[in-house]
Write a protein that holds these residues in place. Structure first.
Motif, short mmCIF file in Angstrom:
data_model
loop_
_atom_site.label_atom_id
_atom_site.label_comp_id
_atom_site.label_asym_id
_atom_site.label_seq_id
_atom_site.Cartn_x
_atom_site.Cartn_y
_atom_site.Cartn_z
N THR A 14 46.72 17.40 -0.38
CA THR A 14 45.73 18.18 -1.12
C THR A 14 45.89 17.91 -2.60
N GLN A 15 45.03 18.55 -3.41
CA GLN A 15 45.29 18.56 -4.84
C GLN A 15 46.21 19.74 -5.11
N SER A 16 47.41 19.47 -5.57
CA SER A 16 48.38 20.54 -5.82
C SER A 16 47.87 21.45 -6.93
N PRO A 17 47.65 22.75 -6.65
CA PRO A 17 47.19 23.66 -7.70
C PRO A 17 48.18 23.79 -8.85
N THR A 18 49.47 23.67 -8.55
CA THR A 18 50.49 23.80 -9.60
C THR A 18 50.60 22.54 -10.44
N LEU A 19 50.64 21.38 -9.78
CA LEU A 19 50.84 20.12 -10.49
C LEU A 19 49.54 19.51 -11.01
N LYS A 20 48.40 19.96 -10.42
CA LYS A 20 47.09 19.36 -10.75
C LYS A 20 47.07 17.87 -10.44
N LYS A 21 47.79 17.49 -9.37
CA LYS A 21 47.83 16.09 -8.92
C LYS A 21 47.49 16.03 -7.45
N ASN A 22 46.95 14.88 -7.01
CA ASN A 22 46.66 14.65 -5.59
C ASN A 22 47.92 14.12 -4.92
N VAL A 23 48.52 14.95 -4.08
CA VAL A 23 49.79 14.59 -3.46
C VAL A 23 49.75 14.86 -1.97
N GLY A 24 50.72 14.29 -1.25
CA GLY A 24 50.76 14.49 0.19
C GLY A 24 52.17 14.36 0.72
N LEU A 25 52.36 14.82 1.95
CA LEU A 25 53.56 14.54 2.72
C LEU A 25 53.16 13.52 3.78
N ALA A 26 53.99 12.51 3.96
CA ALA A 26 53.65 11.44 4.90
C ALA A 26 54.89 11.04 5.70
N LEU A 27 54.68 10.79 6.98
CA LEU A 27 55.76 10.33 7.85
C LEU A 27 55.69 8.80 7.88
N LEU A 28 56.68 8.17 7.23
CA LEU A 28 56.61 6.72 7.02
C LEU A 28 57.79 5.99 7.63
N ASP A 29 57.57 4.72 7.94
CA ASP A 29 58.62 3.80 8.36
C ASP A 29 59.76 3.86 7.33
N ILE A 30 60.97 4.00 7.83
CA ILE A 30 62.15 4.22 6.98
C ILE A 30 62.31 3.14 5.90
N ASN A 31 61.81 1.94 6.17
CA ASN A 31 61.96 0.83 5.22
C ASN A 31 61.06 0.96 3.99
N HIS A 32 60.19 1.96 4.01
CA HIS A 32 59.25 2.12 2.89
C HIS A 32 59.31 3.55 2.32
N THR A 33 60.51 4.13 2.35
CA THR A 33 60.63 5.53 1.93
C THR A 33 61.42 5.72 0.63
N GLU A 34 61.83 4.62 0.00
CA GLU A 34 62.55 4.76 -1.29
C GLU A 34 61.62 5.31 -2.35
N LEU A 35 62.16 6.14 -3.22
CA LEU A 35 61.36 6.65 -4.34
C LEU A 35 60.82 5.47 -5.15
N GLY A 36 59.56 5.55 -5.51
CA GLY A 36 58.94 4.49 -6.31
C GLY A 36 58.26 3.42 -5.49
N THR A 37 58.40 3.47 -4.15
CA THR A 37 57.72 2.49 -3.29
C THR A 37 56.21 2.63 -3.41
N LYS A 38 55.53 1.51 -3.62
CA LYS A 38 54.06 1.52 -3.70
C LYS A 38 53.47 1.40 -2.29
N VAL A 39 52.52 2.26 -2.01
CA VAL A 39 51.84 2.24 -0.71
C VAL A 39 50.34 2.38 -0.94
N GLU A 40 49.59 2.28 0.15
CA GLU A 40 48.14 2.52 0.08
C GLU A 40 47.74 3.51 1.16
N VAL A 41 46.86 4.42 0.81
CA VAL A 41 46.37 5.42 1.77
C VAL A 41 44.92 5.10 2.11
#
Length: 367
Positions: A318-345
């Motif tokens: 959703t758009q976080s009302p507190t952060l005013k950013k579009n964020v999500g929780l995602a269940l991802l392959d462990i090889n792509h879960t490091e902070l800073g990893t670029k992904v596409e939705v």
């Protein structure tokens, strides 16, 4: 369409211009004013929620502790009277039956609080393992649950009870308390990431208590709050929602609630071997936070890609009302879960750039 179930407070919703929706077979308020305004009220003042759709089971009798220990991933042996614990209930393969709260009222006497959409399923699952010496009673229809949440929750509630609320620490409760003349179990728990209390009362007493809380809390900014804000609040605090972060196909470890899974507890529990193996061999996927770099909101079910390859999906976004950013929780392959990893939705027909970020998105400031 079958008739929707209603809580004891349904008749009062219209007094506050509630907009109701079908939520798992219940006719419940998604909002009273606006989701953003209600969200902000809980973060800065206080909100009052009707969560009477939740399920409550009484479990008591000789062997109650052993029975619950067999079913649940957390270790209930360390609970004392007046203490609650968050836990999961799993299938043999480690998938999740439900996540729930257990309250220890006395030796071999517990209150188990389950998700509304899982009441029947959980009951059937538990009954098949119940020994004859243990009695189970489904008191869901006779029980209402009000949650007052936010930094001013204690101040407001204290005006209506002689109970010293400061004595009730997080995940502790007082049974047989009186709030505004109503007998209540008062628990310092919640689902918002804020301080607050949950009040278990008899269904017939709920309308009176609701009205008195709103009247007493008006000068402190207490507002009736719907399921929409409840979802954005819990999401920002990374509190799992069954059916999204947790399912029969998603284990508690994958969903990031490993703190509620004691794989080495002495009393074996259903799913223990599978979860132990998952922990020892390492997860193949896990829940992470993502933030959109381009315009677009990551909605539940949207696929996530790296280099054209599908690596998982969004569980909540959703758009976080507190952060005013579009964020999500995602269940991802462990090889792509490091902070800073670029992904596409995959947002409709386009793939939108996003990045793996730290969670929770919101932490309550220390007082």
């Amino acid at each position: 369409m079958a008739d929707l179930k209603r809580t004891p407070l349904f008749e009062l919703y219209q007094e506050h211009n509630a907009k109701t929706i079908d939520f798992g077979g219940w006719d419940l308020p998604v909002q009273f004013s606006s989701i953003k305004a209600e969200h902000e009220a809980v973060r800065t003042q206080a909100g009052l929620f009707d969560v009477s759709h939740m399920g409550e089971f009484e479990v008591e009798g000789v062997g109650s502790l052993a029975f619950l220990q067999k079913l649940l991933t957390n270790d209930l042996s360390k609970l004392v009277d007046g203490q609650a614990i968050y836990t999961a209930m799993c299938y043999e393969n480690g998938g999740t039956v439900d996540d729930l709260l257990v309250y220890r009222k006395a030796d071999e006497q517990y209150l188990v609080v389950v998700n509304a959409s899982n009441i029947e399923k959980d009951w059937d699952w538990m009954v098949q393992y119940k020994p004859e010496s243990v009695s189970m009673n489904n008191i869901s229809d006779d029980t209402a649950l009000l949650a007052i949440q936010g930094p001013l929750a204690e101040n407001i509630l204290q005006k209506l009870t002689d109970e010293d609320l400061a004595d009730i620490r997080p995940f502790r409760f007082k049974d047989n308390s009186t709030v505004a003349g109503v007998k209540a179990l008062v628990s310092r728990t919640g689902y918002t990431g804020e301080d607050g209390f949950e009040l278990y009362v008899k269904s017939a007493d709920a309308p009176s208590l609701w009205g008195q809380l709103l009247t007493e809390g008006a000068e402190d900014g207490l507002v009736p709050t719907g399921l929409g804000a409840r979802d954005t609040l819990r999401f920002e605090a990374k509190l799992a929602l069954y059916g999204q972060e947790l399912t029969k196909d998603i284990s508690p470890l994958e969903a990031g609630i490993g703190f509620a899974v004691k794989v080495n507890k002495e009393d074996p529990f259903i799913g223990q071997d599978a979860l132990k193996r998952q922990k020892e061999e390492g997860l193949s996927r896990k829940l992470v936070g993502i933030e959109m770099l381009d315009k677009g909101i990551p909605r539940a079910g949207y696929e996530v890609f790296v280099d054209g390859e599908s690596i998982g999906f969004v569980t909540t976004g959703t758009q976080s009302p507190t952060l005013k950013k579009n964020v999500g929780l995602a269940l991802l392959d462990i090889n792509h879960t490091e902070l800073g990893t670029k992904v596409e939705v995959q947002v409709r027909k386009k793939r939108i750039a996003a990045i793996v970020v730290a969670t929770p998105f919101y932490k309550r400031p220390r007082s």
